[in-house]
Design a protein around this motif. Structure first.
Motif, PDB file in Angstrom:
ATOM      1  N   PRO A  44      -5.097  22.303  29.759  1.00  0.00           N
ATOM      2  CA  PRO A  44      -4.290  22.792  28.885  1.00  0.00           C
ATOM      3  C   PRO A  44      -4.526  22.199  27.362  1.00  0.00           C
ATOM      4  O   PRO A  44      -3.716  22.463  26.543  1.00  0.00           O
ATOM      5  CB  PRO A  44      -2.947  22.228  29.547  1.00  0.00           C
ATOM      6  CG  PRO A  44      -3.574  20.943  30.161  1.00  0.00           C
ATOM      7  CD  PRO A  44      -5.029  21.170  30.567  1.00  0.00           C
ATOM      8  N   ARG A  45      -5.486  21.398  27.201  1.00  0.00           N
ATOM      9  CA  ARG A  45      -5.572  20.846  25.748  1.00  0.00           C
ATOM     10  C   ARG A  45      -6.095  21.778  24.888  1.00  0.00           C
ATOM     11  O   ARG A  45      -5.796  21.653  23.799  1.00  0.00           O
ATOM     12  CB  ARG A  45      -6.493  19.450  25.828  1.00  0.00           C
ATOM     13  CG  ARG A  45      -6.002  18.247  26.545  1.00  0.00           C
ATOM     14  CD  ARG A  45      -6.445  17.076  26.755  1.00  0.00           C
ATOM     15  NE  ARG A  45      -5.838  16.075  27.328  1.00  0.00           N
ATOM     16  CZ  ARG A  45      -5.003  15.309  26.643  1.00  0.00           C
ATOM     17  NH1 ARG A  45      -4.784  15.278  25.267  1.00  0.00           N
ATOM     18  NH2 ARG A  45      -4.295  14.390  27.471  1.00  0.00           N
ATOM     19  N   GLY A  46      -6.948  22.647  25.502  1.00  0.00           N
ATOM     20  CA  GLY A  46      -7.569  23.767  24.444  1.00  0.00           C
ATOM     21  C   GLY A  46      -8.646  23.391  23.872  1.00  0.00           C
ATOM     22  O   GLY A  46      -9.063  24.166  22.945  1.00  0.00           O
ATOM     23  N   HIS A  47      -9.417  22.396  24.018  1.00  0.00           N
ATOM     24  CA  HIS A  47     -10.776  22.056  23.396  1.00  0.00           C
ATOM     25  C   HIS A  47     -11.667  23.291  24.126  1.00  0.00           C
ATOM     26  O   HIS A  47     -11.500  23.794  25.148  1.00  0.00           O
ATOM     27  CB  HIS A  47     -11.254  20.725  23.955  1.00  0.00           C
ATOM     28  CG  HIS A  47     -10.340  19.893  23.305  1.00  0.00           C
ATOM     29  ND1 HIS A  47     -10.224  19.450  22.166  1.00  0.00           N
ATOM     30  CD2 HIS A  47      -9.929  18.720  23.968  1.00  0.00           C
ATOM     31  CE1 HIS A  47      -9.496  18.331  22.057  1.00  0.00           C
ATOM     32  NE2 HIS A  47      -9.306  17.934  23.296  1.00  0.00           N
ATOM     33  N   VAL A  48     -12.456  23.787  23.341  1.00  0.00           N
ATOM     34  CA  VAL A  48     -13.511  24.918  23.646  1.00  0.00           C
ATOM     35  C   VAL A  48     -14.928  24.271  23.881  1.00  0.00           C
ATOM     36  O   VAL A  48     -15.678  23.909  22.857  1.00  0.00           O
ATOM     37  CB  VAL A  48     -13.643  25.792  22.651  1.00  0.00           C
ATOM     38  CG1 VAL A  48     -14.201  27.227  23.005  1.00  0.00           C
ATOM     39  CG2 VAL A  48     -12.026  26.555  22.275  1.00  0.00           C
ATOM     40  N   SER A  49     -15.493  24.344  25.145  1.00  0.00           N
ATOM     41  CA  SER A  49     -16.877  23.967  25.220  1.00  0.00           C
ATOM     42  C   SER A  49     -17.652  25.153  24.992  1.00  0.00           C
ATOM     43  O   SER A  49     -17.301  26.326  25.057  1.00  0.00           O
ATOM     44  CB  SER A  49     -17.174  23.542  26.773  1.00  0.00           C
ATOM     45  OG  SER A  49     -16.292  22.402  27.141  1.00  0.00           O
ATOM     46  N   VAL A  50     -18.856  24.825  24.399  1.00  0.00           N
ATOM     47  CA  VAL A  50     -19.806  25.945  24.145  1.00  0.00           C
ATOM     48  C   VAL A  50     -21.113  25.968  24.351  1.00  0.00           C
ATOM     49  O   VAL A  50     -21.378  24.518  24.698  1.00  0.00           O
ATOM     50  CB  VAL A  50     -19.408  26.169  22.684  1.00  0.00           C
ATOM     51  CG1 VAL A  50     -18.150  26.693  21.963  1.00  0.00           C
ATOM     52  CG2 VAL A  50     -19.789  24.882  21.666  1.00  0.00           C
ATOM     53  N   ASP A  51     -21.814  27.015  24.123  1.00  0.00           N
ATOM     54  CA  ASP A  51     -23.285  26.556  24.076  1.00  0.00           C
ATOM     55  C   ASP A  51     -23.861  26.878  22.785  1.00  0.00           C
ATOM     56  O   ASP A  51     -23.379  28.025  22.135  1.00  0.00           O
ATOM     57  CB  ASP A  51     -24.002  28.024  25.130  1.00  0.00           C
ATOM     58  CG  ASP A  51     -25.440  27.657  25.042  1.00  0.00           C
ATOM     59  OD1 ASP A  51     -26.050  27.692  24.166  1.00  0.00           O
ATOM     60  OD2 ASP A  51     -26.170  27.182  26.206  1.00  0.00           O
ATOM     61  N   ILE A  52     -24.404  26.076  21.983  1.00  0.00           N
ATOM     62  CA  ILE A  52     -24.713  25.922  20.555  1.00  0.00           C
ATOM     63  C   ILE A  52     -25.558  27.132  20.095  1.00  0.00           C
ATOM     64  O   ILE A  52     -25.225  27.790  19.191  1.00  0.00           O
ATOM     65  CB  ILE A  52     -25.436  24.745  20.053  1.00  0.00           C
ATOM     66  CG1 ILE A  52     -24.426  23.594  20.313  1.00  0.00           C
ATOM     67  CG2 ILE A  52     -26.021  24.850  18.719  1.00  0.00           C
ATOM     68  CD1 ILE A  52     -25.077  22.099  20.010  1.00  0.00           C
ATOM     69  N   GLU A  53     -26.390  27.659  20.853  1.00  0.00           N
ATOM     70  CA  GLU A  53     -27.190  28.829  20.710  1.00  0.00           C
ATOM     71  C   GLU A  53     -26.392  30.076  20.493  1.00  0.00           C
ATOM     72  O   GLU A  53     -26.598  30.808  19.747  1.00  0.00           O
ATOM     73  CB  GLU A  53     -28.617  29.045  21.458  1.00  0.00           C
ATOM     74  CG  GLU A  53     -29.426  27.505  21.458  1.00  0.00           C
ATOM     75  CD  GLU A  53     -29.814  27.534  19.993  1.00  0.00           C
ATOM     76  OE1 GLU A  53     -30.329  28.332  19.263  1.00  0.00           O
ATOM     77  OE2 GLU A  53     -29.866  26.232  19.547  1.00  0.00           O
ATOM     78  N   TYR A  54     -25.626  30.415  21.483  1.00  0.00           N
ATOM     79  CA  TYR A  54     -24.636  31.458  21.472  1.00  0.00           C
ATOM     80  C   TYR A  54     -23.779  31.360  20.409  1.00  0.00           C
ATOM     81  O   TYR A  54     -23.278  32.201  19.724  1.00  0.00           O
ATOM     82  CB  TYR A  54     -23.716  31.340  22.716  1.00  0.00           C
ATOM     83  CG  TYR A  54     -24.534  31.837  23.943  1.00  0.00           C
ATOM     84  CD1 TYR A  54     -23.819  33.263  24.479  1.00  0.00           C
ATOM     85  CD2 TYR A  54     -25.199  31.202  24.803  1.00  0.00           C
ATOM     86  CE1 TYR A  54     -24.386  33.680  25.489  1.00  0.00           C
ATOM     87  CE2 TYR A  54     -25.537  31.869  26.041  1.00  0.00           C
ATOM     88  CZ  TYR A  54     -25.311  32.991  26.285  1.00  0.00           C
ATOM     89  OH  TYR A  54     -25.829  33.366  27.667  1.00  0.00           O
ATOM     90  N   CYS A  55     -23.220  30.106  19.960  1.00  0.00           N
ATOM     91  CA  CYS A  55     -22.549  30.077  18.580  1.00  0.00           C
ATOM     92  C   CYS A  55     -23.398  30.673  17.504  1.00  0.00           C
ATOM     93  O   CYS A  55     -22.787  31.472  16.550  1.00  0.00           O
ATOM     94  CB  CYS A  55     -22.182  28.433  18.123  1.00  0.00           C
ATOM     95  SG  CYS A  55     -20.960  27.988  19.523  1.00  0.00           S
ATOM     96  N   LYS A  56     -24.720  30.227  17.166  1.00  0.00           N
ATOM     97  CA  LYS A  56     -25.289  30.705  16.132  1.00  0.00           C
ATOM     98  C   LYS A  56     -25.442  32.194  16.072  1.00  0.00           C
ATOM     99  O   LYS A  56     -25.274  32.768  15.101  1.00  0.00           O
ATOM    100  CB  LYS A  56     -26.673  30.003  16.218  1.00  0.00           C
ATOM    101  CG  LYS A  56     -26.949  28.535  16.079  1.00  0.00           C
ATOM    102  CD  LYS A  56     -28.321  28.465  16.223  1.00  0.00           C
ATOM    103  CE  LYS A  56     -28.402  26.857  15.966  1.00  0.00           C
ATOM    104  NZ  LYS A  56     -29.840  26.217  16.386  1.00  0.00           N
ATOM    105  N   LEU A  57     -25.899  32.733  17.407  1.00  0.00           N
ATOM    106  CA  LEU A  57     -26.069  34.220  17.670  1.00  0.00           C
ATOM    107  C   LEU A  57     -24.517  34.941  17.115  1.00  0.00           C
ATOM    108  O   LEU A  57     -24.559  35.891  16.358  1.00  0.00           O
ATOM    109  CB  LEU A  57     -26.184  34.616  18.997  1.00  0.00           C
ATOM    110  CG  LEU A  57     -26.182  35.748  19.083  1.00  0.00           C
ATOM    111  CD1 LEU A  57     -27.481  36.745  18.077  1.00  0.00           C
ATOM    112  CD2 LEU A  57     -26.872  36.187  20.631  1.00  0.00           C
ATOM    113  N   GLU A  58     -23.501  34.561  17.616  1.00  0.00           N
ATOM    114  CA  GLU A  58     -22.271  35.260  17.523  1.00  0.00           C
ATOM    115  C   GLU A  58     -21.463  35.188  16.123  1.00  0.00           C
ATOM    116  O   GLU A  58     -21.012  36.069  15.508  1.00  0.00           O
ATOM    117  CB  GLU A  58     -20.978  34.568  18.610  1.00  0.00           C
ATOM    118  CG  GLU A  58     -20.034  35.737  18.925  1.00  0.00           C
ATOM    119  CD  GLU A  58     -20.387  36.863  19.342  1.00  0.00           C
ATOM    120  OE1 GLU A  58     -20.022  38.126  18.660  1.00  0.00           O
ATOM    121  OE2 GLU A  58     -21.164  36.941  20.222  1.00  0.00           O
TER     122      GLU A  58
END
Length: 263
Positions: A95-109
């Protein structure tokens, strides 16, 4: 100190309604917003990719969308998270709402969203000067493999994170006596995150307040030569969403970013 004088003619390679300096979270979102509003927009970024602290500095997870279990942030930022999730590159930690990500996906999007909006990207370009007409910035200069170039604009946004454009334009700035530490993160691969030590401080379930571990904090304090590690919280450990990669945020020394030799 000896000085040298350098004078050269700089080509103006573009004229824009809005010029955004810095392609981190605030910069690329600002450029997309302006472009979607029908403005001609340029985005100047010193690296060869966008995303700022998240993609260049490995500062994850992305935080700040939720308060008391309820999402408070929307707009382009949340659209970005939704697109990441749909691509398999992000996971919202309720419920805290932090967002785990993949950094390479972040760059692309980010690249996709900025390009779709029609923003002109000047990557691998380091901001070097602000050309002012009285109290107004009329153009900025930057250096890249083409040499030094300039672009003119009606409006300029300083999203450098360090206030570089403001400093170049001669706007007075102040430095706190105790500035926020510079986060230096690094990535480890092949990490077993199922061990109690790491499992207890990784918070993909969104229930643990922070991904920091007191045992490791105490260990660093014990080993540090002055008896107390110069920490601003932490250390933090966060797994990237895909694979067995671990991002470590542990070296946090206060310093001024306005001086190349200050840290």
């Amino acid at each position: 100190m000896k000085n040298v004088s350098i004078a050269k003619s700089v080509p103006v390679v573009g004229k824009y309604d809005v010029v955004v300096c810095g392609g981190g979270p605030s910069g690329w979102v600002a450029s997309v917003a302006a472009a979607r509003a029908g403005r001609r927009v340029a985005l100047i970024e010193r690296f060869g990719f966008l995303g700022g602290a998240c993609t260049a500095g490995y500062v994850i997870p992305i935080s700040g969308f939720f308060k008391n279990g309820e999402r408070k942030v929307g707009g382009i930022a949340w659209e970005y998270i939704e697109r990441l999730c749909a691509a398999g590159g992000a996971q919202v930690e309720y419920p805290r709402g932090h967002v785990s990500v993949d950094i390479e996906y972040c760059k692309l999007e980010i690249q996709r969203m900025v390009s779709e909006a029609g923003v002109d990207i000047y990557s691998n370009s380091y901001l070097t000067d602000a050309i002012c007409d009285g109290r107004r910035i009329s153009a900025v200069a930057f250096a890249n493999k083409n040499g030094t170039e300039a672009i003119e604009g009606d409006y300029f946004i300083d999203a450098t994170g360090d206030g570089d454009l403001c400093a170049l334009a001669g706007i007075p700035t102040t430095v706190e006596e105790h500035p926020q530490p510079l986060s230096y993160c690094f990535e480890l691969t092949g990490v077993d995150t199922s061990t109690p030590l790491l499992r207890d401080c990784i918070h993909h379930n969104g229930k643990i307040p922070a991904s920091q571990n007191q045992i490791l904090h105490d260990y660093l304090n014990e080993k540090y030569k002055e008896g107390k590690a110069p920490l601003f919280g932490g250390p933090w450990f966060n797994t990237e969403l895909n694979g067995n990669r671990l991002i470590v945020n542990v070296t946090r020394d206060p310093a001024s970013v306005l001086d190349n030799r200050a840290y």
